[in-house]
Design an enzyme around this catalytic site. Structure first.
Site, PDB file in Angstrom:
ATOM      1  CB  ILE A 136      -4.344 -31.591 -14.352  1.00 40.71           C
ATOM      2  CG1 ILE A 136      -4.623 -32.678 -15.383  1.00 40.71           C
ATOM      3  CG2 ILE A 136      -4.836 -32.035 -12.972  1.00 40.71           C
ATOM      4  CD1 ILE A 136      -6.068 -33.080 -15.496  1.00 40.71           C
TER       5      ILE A 136
ATOM      6  CD  GLU B 104       6.650 -13.524 -17.770  1.00 35.60           C
ATOM      7  OE1 GLU B 104       6.830 -12.476 -17.150  1.00 35.60           O
ATOM      8  OE2 GLU B 104       7.179 -13.789 -18.871  1.00 35.60           O
TER       9      GLU B 104
ATOM     10  CE  LYS C 122      -0.121 -32.869 -20.175  1.00 33.08           C
ATOM     11  NZ  LYS C 122      -1.463 -32.470 -19.761  1.00 33.08           N
TER      12      LYS C 122
ATOM     13  CB  SER D 268       0.117 -40.438 -10.104  1.00 29.84           C
ATOM     14  OG  SER D 268       1.076 -41.291 -10.720  1.00 29.84           O
TER      15      SER D 268
ATOM     16  CE  LYS E  76       0.127 -42.271 -21.319  1.00 32.52           C
ATOM     17  NZ  LYS E  76      -1.266 -42.006 -20.886  1.00 32.52           N
TER      18      LYS E  76
ATOM     19  CE  LYS F 255       3.085 -38.111 -12.693  1.00 30.10           C
ATOM     20  NZ  LYS F 255       3.039 -36.796 -11.980  1.00 30.10           N
TER      21      LYS F 255
ATOM     22  CB  VAL G 116      -7.605 -35.272 -18.706  1.00 29.79           C
ATOM     23  CG1 VAL G 116      -7.674 -35.874 -17.324  1.00 29.79           C
ATOM     24  CG2 VAL G 116      -6.249 -34.664 -18.935  1.00 29.79           C
TER      25      VAL G 116
ATOM     26  N   GLY H 121      -8.920 -33.278 -23.897  1.00 26.07           N
ATOM     27  CA  GLY H 121      -8.629 -31.887 -24.211  1.00 26.07           C
ATOM     28  C   GLY H 121      -7.415 -31.313 -23.533  1.00 26.07           C
TER      29      GLY H 121
ATOM     30  CB  THR I 242      -0.241 -45.212 -32.810  1.00 28.66           C
ATOM     31  OG1 THR I 242      -1.245 -45.512 -31.833  1.00 28.66           O
ATOM     32  CG2 THR I 242       0.357 -43.856 -32.531  1.00 28.66           C
TER      33      THR I 242
END
Length: 610
Positions: A291, A314, A367, A406, A409, A421, A447, A449, A471
């Site tokens: 993001i 880095e 996340k 944010s 979740k 969060k 999001v 990808g 799942t």
């Protein structure tokens, strides 16, 4: 054939046509007349015509055309060059023939030139397509959409493009006026709903979707129909490439899940965004993440004065720094890469003091839900304390606007990541009550990808031959593309008054198992080849996600696809106690404490409302 050989052959062919044409015209116009025309004048006219033809042929680039794909434009180039050559020759004839012109001869010569020069190209094209280009091994292809884009694809394929393995067999189009018509020899034989039957009845191996104006829902409907067959599905590239003439067979791309799940783009309030971004100093934390890096790309289009790329990794900061410099190298925006951990309070204060950003986008966070269940202390350090450090630096040094990225979740969280969060949201809501800085949070779902998300995992599992692990068969999630989420985050920042939680419209939730099935089909496999296995719900996962809690719902959009939740009072003391004592807690104790802080806040709101 090399360009030089091709040029030599075309010049030689045109020279023979031009030299002979005027004498042929004389024979046609005056079949029985002898001595009527001056042979010397005709010879001079023929020489002049030869010179002028080649001159105008180079002016209109007749020798640079790819005649295998000739159309009206190439025909017009022939007409222009021949017409101007005849007119110029008429002037020469007028001067050397005592101010008279053989008008009928020149008119017939003009006709012969167009017929013979144009015909020579057409004959070569037919000969090439019929005898030189073999398409016996080409894949039988159905084109969806018989409009301008579909016609371009059909022409390129039907003309025997050696670079393509596809052969157009038919069109489908919902415009009944086109049915039973042919475009470049390819018939329109049905409607879009007929795709499964047509694919089976005509042994179609590939389907090309060639309707650039399709909405996402329409594209999904077509792909669903194609998925009922074994045909491979491709689509044309973006509409802007069509408009600039860049579309070619080699540009065809696979249909991606992002094409199906993304929504029609929102028209941004460009003026409002420019007003607070252009020429400002903007800071992005987590700038190397999925993001954060997309936020940087989107922000660069609005030409901030400086953009501060802050990140702990880095290599990721190096990558986004190099990408922005490569893409926007001529931009006046100063790009400053900064290595710093949001958990390091002193470092955050140093960065904000040194560069004085007007806006901070805080995208740095842990996340991954299952990982944070095993590492709740790290989640608190990064998601809560990291947010608090950057927010307090923004307050202390008078940053105008602070935008927290944010997640859905954070609504009624059942896991450590969501709880931390939500507490991060509480931190900036509390700061908003006592700061001149405008603090705001923007909440959205998964999001497509992004790092650690399900789609890259599924793609890797498919590439490895399966199985694809899901799942639970009923698990659903909201999805949004990274660019769309980033644009709406920037837009939401313009709407902030202080303390709001903006929620992005995520559309309809998608079943994860349906997502897996789509990916398998779009990768060219069946569920028999790549099976789906159900692994069971992981620690901390919900069956479904929410974007707003019941007590947060505020009716109506404040901007297209952007909603605002109700502002709630926060127990700042509970957050302070959590931060002071979390390191002394065991893993289980810390999870309980996180939930206590989150749901204590809920009880506080309920009590005040009663």
């Amino acid at each position: 054939m090399s360009y030089q050989k091709r040029l030599t052959l075309l010049i030689l062919l045109d020279s023979i046509i031009v030299t002979c044409a005027i004498f042929a015209a004389v024979w046609i116009v005056y079949p029985n007349a002898e001595g009527t025309l001056d042979t010397k004048v005709l010879a001079i006219s023929s020489l002049a015509l030869l010179v002028f033809h080649h001159l105008f042929a180079f002016v209109y680039k007749l020798y640079n055309k790819v005649w295998a794909y000739a159309s009206v434009g190439e025909l017009l180039a022939i007409v222009k060059s021949v017409t101007f050559a005849i007119l110029a020759t008429g002037v020469v004839q007028y001067l050397v023939n005592g101010f008279s012109i053989y008008r009928r001869t020149l008119l017939v010569t003009w006709l012969l030139h167009i017929i013979l020069i144009g015909g020579s190209r057409f004959v070569w094209r037919v000969f090439r397509d019929q005898y030189l280009v073999k398409d016996t091994n080409k894949k039988r292809t159905l084109i969806v959409g018989a409009g301008a884009a579909g016609s371009m694809i059909a022409r390129q394929l039907h003309n025997g493009n050696n670079d393509s393995e596809l052969k157009p067999i038919a069109f489908v189009d919902d415009d009944l006026a086109k049915h039973k018509m042919e475009i470049y020899g390819v018939p329109v034989i049905g409607r879009i709903k007929d795709i499964p039957d047509i694919v089976n009845n005509h042994n179609i191996e590939h389907v090309i979707i060639a309707i650039p104006s399709l909405k996402r829902s329409e594209l999904k409907h077509i792909v669903d129909l194609c998925n009922e067959t074994k045909a491979i599905v491709k689509m044309i590239p973006k509409i802007e490439d069509l408009m600039t003439g860049k579309v070619s067979v080699s540009n065809l791309k696979n249909v991606e899940v992002e094409d199906l799940l993304g929504r029609d783009p929102v028209v941004l309030d460009i003026h409002a965004i420019k007003e607070y971004v252009t020429d400002s100093t903007v800071m992005v934390t987590g700038a190397g993440g999925s993001i954060g890096s997309e936020l940087c790309r989107q922000l660069m289009t609005f030409k901030p004065g400086r953009i501060i790329l802050v990140g702990h990794g880095e290599y990721s900061i190096y990558n986004i720094d190099m990408e922005l410099r490569r893409t926007y190298g001529q931009s006046e925006t100063e790009i400053i890469p900064i290595i710093g951990d949001v958990q390091d309070r002193e470092r955050m204060f140093q960065i904000v003091q040194a560069y004085e950003p007007a806006i901070i986008y805080h995208a740095a966070a842990h996340k991954h839900v299952p990982l944070m269940e095993y590492n709740p202390h790290e989640a608190v350090k990064n998601n809560v304390i990291g947010t608090k450090n950057v927010a307090e630096a923004a307050d202390y040094y008078g940053v105008k606007r602070f935008v927290l990225v944010s997640t859905d979740k954070a609504v009624n969280p059942t896991n450590v990541m969501g709880a931390t969060k939500r507490i991060a949201e509480m931190v900036i809501q509390d700061m908003a009550t006592r700061s001149k800085t405008t603090f705001v949070a923007v909440r959205f779902g998964n999001v497509l990808g992004s790092r650690g998300s399900v789609i890259p995992l599924f793609k890797k599992q498919i590439a490895d031959g399966g199985p694809v692990t899901v799942t639970h068969p009923d698990m659903t999630r909201y999805f949004m593309t990274i660019p769309e989420a980033s644009r709406l985050v920037i837009q939401a920042g313009t709407l902030a008054k202080g303390g709001e939680i903006f929620v992005l419209d995520m559309g309809e939730p998608v079943k994860i198992v349906d997502l897996a099935k789509n990916l398998i089909r779009l990768s060219g496999y069946t569920e028999d080849e790549i099976p789906i296995e159900f692994s069971g719900i992981r620690p901390g996962e919900k069956m479904y996600e929410e974007l707003l809690g019941e007590d947060e719902i505020h009716p109506g959009e404040v901007y297209e696809k952007i909603y605002v939740g109700r502002t709630k009072e926060v127990d700042a003391d509970a957050i302070h106690r959590l931060i002071e004592g979390f390191e002394r807690c065991e893993v289980g104790e810390l999870k309980d404490e996180l939930m206590r802080v989150v749901f204590m806040e809920k009880e506080l709101v309920t009590a005040k409302g009663s």
